[in-house]
Design an enzyme around this catalytic site. Structure first.
Site, PDB file in Angstrom:
ATOM      1  N   ASP A  35       0.836  -1.212   0.000  1.00 33.09           N
ATOM      2  CA  ASP A  35       0.000   0.000   0.000  1.00 33.09           C
ATOM      3  C   ASP A  35       0.869   1.260   0.000  1.00 33.09           C
ATOM      4  O   ASP A  35       1.989   1.250   0.517  1.00 33.09           O
ATOM      5  CB  ASP A  35      -0.919  -0.024   1.236  1.00 33.09           C
ATOM      6  N   GLY A  36       0.334   2.332  -0.569  1.00 37.65           N
ATOM      7  CA  GLY A  36       1.000   3.639  -0.503  1.00 37.65           C
ATOM      8  C   GLY A  36       1.557   4.149  -1.823  1.00 37.65           C
ATOM      9  O   GLY A  36       2.257   5.161  -1.851  1.00 37.65           O
ATOM     10  N   GLY A  38      -0.054   5.579  -4.300  1.00 41.92           N
ATOM     11  CA  GLY A  38      -0.655   6.878  -4.627  1.00 41.92           C
ATOM     12  C   GLY A  38       0.005   8.000  -3.841  1.00 41.92           C
ATOM     13  O   GLY A  38       0.360   9.052  -4.386  1.00 41.92           O
ATOM     14  N   ARG A  48      -0.884   9.595  -9.737  1.00 44.14           N
ATOM     15  CA  ARG A  48      -0.932   8.357  -8.949  1.00 44.14           C
ATOM     16  C   ARG A  48      -0.336   7.163  -9.696  1.00 44.14           C
ATOM     17  O   ARG A  48       0.321   6.311  -9.106  1.00 44.14           O
ATOM     18  CB  ARG A  48      -2.392   8.034  -8.556  1.00 44.14           C
ATOM     19  N   HIS A  52       2.188   3.649  -9.027  1.00 45.13           N
ATOM     20  CA  HIS A  52       1.934   2.232  -9.328  1.00 45.13           C
ATOM     21  C   HIS A  52       3.090   1.630 -10.132  1.00 45.13           C
ATOM     22  O   HIS A  52       3.468   0.494  -9.938  1.00 45.13           O
ATOM     23  CB  HIS A  52       0.614   2.080 -10.090  1.00 45.13           C
ATOM     24  N   SER A  80      -7.567  -5.361  -5.079  1.00 45.72           N
ATOM     25  CA  SER A  80      -8.655  -5.959  -4.305  1.00 45.72           C
ATOM     26  C   SER A  80      -9.976  -5.868  -5.069  1.00 45.72           C
ATOM     27  O   SER A  80     -10.101  -5.090  -6.026  1.00 45.72           O
ATOM     28  CB  SER A  80      -8.797  -5.233  -2.957  1.00 45.72           C
ATOM     29  N   LEU A 146      10.716 -20.336  -5.078  1.00 43.12           N
ATOM     30  CA  LEU A 146       9.718 -19.463  -4.452  1.00 43.12           C
ATOM     31  C   LEU A 146       8.404 -19.467  -5.223  1.00 43.12           C
ATOM     32  O   LEU A 146       8.388 -19.353  -6.442  1.00 43.12           O
ATOM     33  CB  LEU A 146      10.266 -18.025  -4.430  1.00 43.12           C
ATOM     34  N   ARG A 203       2.170  -4.873   6.158  1.00 44.03           N
ATOM     35  CA  ARG A 203       1.444  -3.837   5.426  1.00 44.03           C
ATOM     36  C   ARG A 203       2.261  -2.559   5.444  1.00 44.03           C
ATOM     37  O   ARG A 203       2.664  -2.091   6.513  1.00 44.03           O
ATOM     38  CB  ARG A 203       0.054  -3.567   5.996  1.00 44.03           C
ATOM     39  N   ARG A 209      -4.877  -1.904   8.930  1.00 38.79           N
ATOM     40  CA  ARG A 209      -6.072  -2.717   8.683  1.00 38.79           C
ATOM     41  C   ARG A 209      -5.763  -3.773   7.629  1.00 38.79           C
ATOM     42  O   ARG A 209      -4.734  -3.731   6.970  1.00 38.79           O
ATOM     43  CB  ARG A 209      -7.246  -1.830   8.237  1.00 38.79           C
ATOM     44  N   LEU A 210      -6.724  -4.710   7.488  1.00 43.85           N
ATOM     45  CA  LEU A 210      -6.501  -5.824   6.556  1.00 43.85           C
ATOM     46  C   LEU A 210      -7.146  -5.603   5.190  1.00 43.85           C
ATOM     47  O   LEU A 210      -6.790  -6.278   4.217  1.00 43.85           O
ATOM     48  CB  LEU A 210      -7.014  -7.133   7.166  1.00 43.85           C
ATOM     49  N   GLU A 222       1.331 -13.480  12.156  1.00 44.92           N
ATOM     50  CA  GLU A 222       1.988 -12.359  12.839  1.00 44.92           C
ATOM     51  C   GLU A 222       1.892 -11.123  11.943  1.00 44.92           C
ATOM     52  O   GLU A 222       2.193 -11.195  10.747  1.00 44.92           O
ATOM     53  CB  GLU A 222       3.468 -12.695  13.100  1.00 44.92           C
TER      54      GLU A 222
END
Ligand code: IPE
Ligand code: IPE
Ligand code: MG
Length: 255
Positions: A35-36, A38, A48, A52, A80, A146, A203, A209-210, A222
């Site tokens: 996140d972040g 923007g 923005r 990305h 999302s 991976l 995050r 938050r989720l 965790e």
């Protein structure tokens, strides 16, 4: 190679030797809410979408880091089910990023033995985005390193509702009795049925938050938060999150 400092004072390092001690208590599955982007762009007076793009480049760096630390699964929350609410121009741009990313990096990912998987409703993505992703999955299907698990058009509530609907159908058709339903009945129907729950969830950007991410799977994960914006999230900070995880005591409700 960097060595992890052990949190314990019982000289496990002496007992195990350096290379093995590095592997003590490493999270097998790390999930990241990237996140972040923007805000990263806004701080620089850029649109923005520039954030990305920068965020996409950072994915490559963090995938390399995850490989370096022998992480088994790296799940990255890229888009999302709620992100469709954004202006269509921004959504269009974000939807082109996987195409660009894979065009640039797929050969390198193949070289690094990375296997690409996804969670989320791929079928509802723009055709070219879906095709690029399907191709990347196919080309890496035999890789054993991976697992880069991209959460795209992913929503945890949708995922759970789909699973519940399937279970209801199976009950209706007589395949199951209601009494037979257990945690595994639901788990087997989630996108993540084939991978373990995340051990560590990171995050970025200071939000605590989720945002509809892995609500079932993160029951005992965790959590680790940082104010750093995703494009600035570095190898060193990733290492710090892993080091912090190594010191955590997971009790799963026990003592
Ligand atoms: C995360 O960055 C990327 C996506 C959700 C697609 P944001 O675009 O949410 O960045 P901020 O939160 O607005 O800074
Ligand atoms: C979560 O970030 C989704 C992704 C990182 C892909 P958002 O920026 O969409 O979350 P909210 O809206 O701040 O909760
Ligand atoms: Mg955001």
């Amino acid at each position: 190679m960097r060595l992890f400092k052990l949190p314990f004072k019982n000289n496990k390092e002496d007992i195990l030797g350096e290379s093995e001690s590095r592997l003590v208590n490493i999270p097998k599955h790390i999930a990241i809410i990237m996140d972040g982007n923007g805000r990263w762009a806004k701080k620089r007076g850029l649109p923005r979408v520039a954030g990305h793009r920068e965020g996409m480049d950072n994915v490559k760096r963090i995938v390399k880091a995850a490989n370096h630390f022998n992480i088994e699964v790296l799940t990255l929350y890229a888009f999302s089910t709620e992100n469709w609410k954004r202006p269509s121009k921004e959504v269009e741009y974000i939807m082109k990023l996987p195409i660009d990313f894979l065009q640039h990096y797929l050969p390198e990912l193949v070289e690094e033995n990375v296997r690409i998987q996804t969670i989320g409703e791929i079928d509802n993505l723009p055709k070219n985005t879906k095709l690029a992703i399907m191709r990347a999955k196919e080309e890496t299907v035999n890789n054993s390193g991976l697992i880069l698990n991209i959460a795209i058009n992913y929503g945890s509530r949708f995922e759970m509702i789909q699973s519940v609907k399937e279970i209801c159908q199976d009950v209706q058709s007589g395949k199951y009795q209601i009494e037979d339903i257990t945690e595994s009945t639901l788990e087997e129907r989630l996108y993540t049925s084939h991978i373990d729950d995340p051990d560590l969830l990171i995050r970025t950007s200071g939000e605590l938050r989720l945002s509809n991410f892995m609500l079932w799977q993160a029951a005992y994960t965790e959590l680790w938060f940082t104010d750093t914006l995703w494009p600035d999230f570095s190898f060193e900070e990733f290492e710090k999150a892993i080091n912090d995880f190594q010191k955590r005591k997971r009790r799963y409700g026990g003592i």
